[in-house]
Design an enzyme around this catalytic site. Structure first.
Site, PDB file in Angstrom:
ATOM      1  N   ARG A   1      40.294  41.294  32.339  1.00  0.00           N
ATOM      2  CA  ARG A   1      40.286  42.545  33.115  1.00  0.00           C
ATOM      3  C   ARG A   1      41.645  43.239  32.948  1.00  0.00           C
ATOM      4  NH1 ARG A   1      36.926  43.042  37.555  1.00  0.00           N
ATOM      5  NH2 ARG A   1      37.758  45.165  37.554  1.00  0.00           N
TER       6      ARG A   1
ATOM      7  N   CYS B   1      31.202  37.568  36.849  1.00  0.00           N
ATOM      8  CA  CYS B   1      32.298  38.517  37.138  1.00  0.00           C
ATOM      9  C   CYS B   1      33.240  37.984  38.211  1.00  0.00           C
ATOM     10  CB  CYS B   1      31.722  39.868  37.530  1.00  0.00           C
ATOM     11  SG  CYS B   1      30.757  39.847  39.048  1.00  0.00           S
TER      12      CYS B   1
ATOM     13  N   HIS C   1      29.613  48.822  37.302  1.00  0.00           N
ATOM     14  CA  HIS C   1      30.944  48.190  37.293  1.00  0.00           C
ATOM     15  C   HIS C   1      31.453  48.178  35.845  1.00  0.00           C
ATOM     16  CE1 HIS C   1      34.317  46.000  38.564  1.00  0.00           C
ATOM     17  NE2 HIS C   1      33.778  44.858  38.941  1.00  0.00           N
TER      18      HIS C   1
ATOM     19  N   ASP D   1      25.455  36.868  38.851  1.00  0.00           N
ATOM     20  CA  ASP D   1      26.368  37.426  39.860  1.00  0.00           C
ATOM     21  C   ASP D   1      25.834  36.992  41.225  1.00  0.00           C
ATOM     22  OD1 ASP D   1      28.311  38.938  41.158  1.00  0.00           O
ATOM     23  OD2 ASP D   1      27.444  40.881  40.637  1.00  0.00           O
TER      24      ASP D   1
ATOM     25  N   GLN E   1      34.331  45.863  34.498  1.00  0.00           N
ATOM     26  CA  GLN E   1      33.931  44.463  34.358  1.00  0.00           C
ATOM     27  C   GLN E   1      33.295  44.216  32.985  1.00  0.00           C
ATOM     28  OE1 GLN E   1      34.340  41.885  36.770  1.00  0.00           O
ATOM     29  NE2 GLN E   1      33.942  40.752  34.894  1.00  0.00           N
TER      30      GLN E   1
ATOM     31  N   ARG F   1      37.088  52.302  43.980  1.00  0.00           N
ATOM     32  CA  ARG F   1      35.993  51.360  44.265  1.00  0.00           C
ATOM     33  C   ARG F   1      35.304  51.861  45.521  1.00  0.00           C
ATOM     34  NH1 ARG F   1      35.875  44.824  44.267  1.00  0.00           N
ATOM     35  NH2 ARG F   1      35.703  45.364  42.059  1.00  0.00           N
TER      36      ARG F   1
END
Ligand code: CP
Ligand code: NVA
Length: 307
Positions: free
Chosen positions: A289, A261, A134, A221, A137, A107
């Site tokens: 996830r 998310c 991402h 988001d 996700q 990340r």
């Protein structure tokens, strides 16, 4: 070390449509086994290194728990407690780390950084979020859609809010899997055309309500993503009307789902009523996830030769 041709997952479209469908099918099997407490440990003797240059709850817990559950082990590295924070070149870090572990999740900030790491890595590299994308996700999000409503091809997703890493990955998924994304962003915060090529999969709307009209899934988001904190105050002003509320959900189809998310800021990009409401599947989305990334690691390390 890797028994299969080296594959990375830096962008969602690093996997073909057929491979993504395989990963979704495996997610279902892996999740079902997990729910029945059936041991499935194809990662014995395998090690995952996770490199975090930004904060995380879901990504860390899901990768770490997932690797342990599959019989492997995990090393957690951050910028602050490694030489990454003391300017060791990413190419050198990649060559060293990838000689010692079997798979790496990173990340970080710029996508170019993870690309440079992957270029020098002997083992698969997974994007656990960059400024641009991402993909883990969206893997979980699409699996969650399929779980609740069936195939996503031909459906419409409404993206209300910032043109960020999650939005760009939704657009990549739409192009690859044959669905449409209606996007509404505030003036001055529109999509970067380099990350969002035009096509039938993308329709841009000024008003969030128009983007939501007839959608099968509404998603959003945070207004300010990690790394953009300096713009926070300015963004609060600009994004006020980009909040998913009951009015926006009412414009979507009655059977529409709501996803986020997470982490969410209630009262900013989504109201408490919507995120806690009957159309919200955010907790399933977060849980998935775990299952989707187990299927992803299985695919990258073992290919399709699995039981
Ligand atoms: N959605 C997500 O990636 O959450 P974390 O930042 O907690 O990992
Ligand atoms: N767009 C958000 C997602 C966090 C999971 C960020 O990059 O901060």
């Amino acid at each position: 070390m890797a028994a299969h041709p080296l594959r990375h997952f830096l962008r969602l479209d690093d996997l073909t449509r057929d491979e993504l469908e395989h990963v979704f099918a495996r997610t279902l099997i892996i999740k079902d086994r997990f729910k029945r407490y059936e041991l499935y440990q194809p990662m014995r003797d395998r090690t995952l290194a996770m490199v975090f240059e930004k904060a995380s709850t879901r990504t860390r817990v899901s990768f770490e728990a997932g690797m342990y559950q599959m019989g492997g082990s995990v090393i957690h590295i951050t910028t602050g407690d490694s030489q990454l924070g003391r300017a060791e070149p990413v190419e050198d870090s990649a060559r060293v780390i990838s000689r010692m572990v079997d798979i790496v999740m990173i990340r970080t900030y710029e996508q170019t950084k993870i690309e440079r790491f992957a270029q020098f890595s002997r083992v698969p590299v997974i994007n656990g979020l960059t400024n641009e994308y991402h993909p883990c996700q969206i893997l979980a999000d699409i699996y969650t859609y399929i779980e609740h409503r069936g195939p996503i091809a031909g459906r419409t997703v409404a993206w209300i809010g910032d043109a960020n890493n999650v939005a760009y990955t939704w657009l990549q998924a739409a192009q690859l899997l044959g669905f449409r994304v209606n996007v509404s962003t505030p003036p001055g915060y529109g999509l970067d055309p380099r990350l969002a090529p035009a096509g039938p999969h993308l329709v841009v709307f000024d008003a969030p309500l128009d983007a939501a009209r007839g959608a099968d899934l509404v998603t959003t988001d945070v207004w300010t993503s990690m790394g953009f904190e300096a713009e926070d105050e300015q963004r609060r002003q600009a994004f006020t009307h980009w909040c998913v509320d009951d009015r926006i959900m009412a414009a979507a189809k009655t059977e529409a789902l709501f996803m986020h998310c997470l982490p969410a800021h209630r009262g900013e990009e989504v109201t408490n009523e919507v995120i806690e409401g009957p159309q919200s599947v955010v907790w399933d989305e977060a849980e998935n996830r775990l299952h989707a990334q187990k299927a992803l690691m299985e695919f990258l390390l073992l290919g399709r030769d699995v039981t």
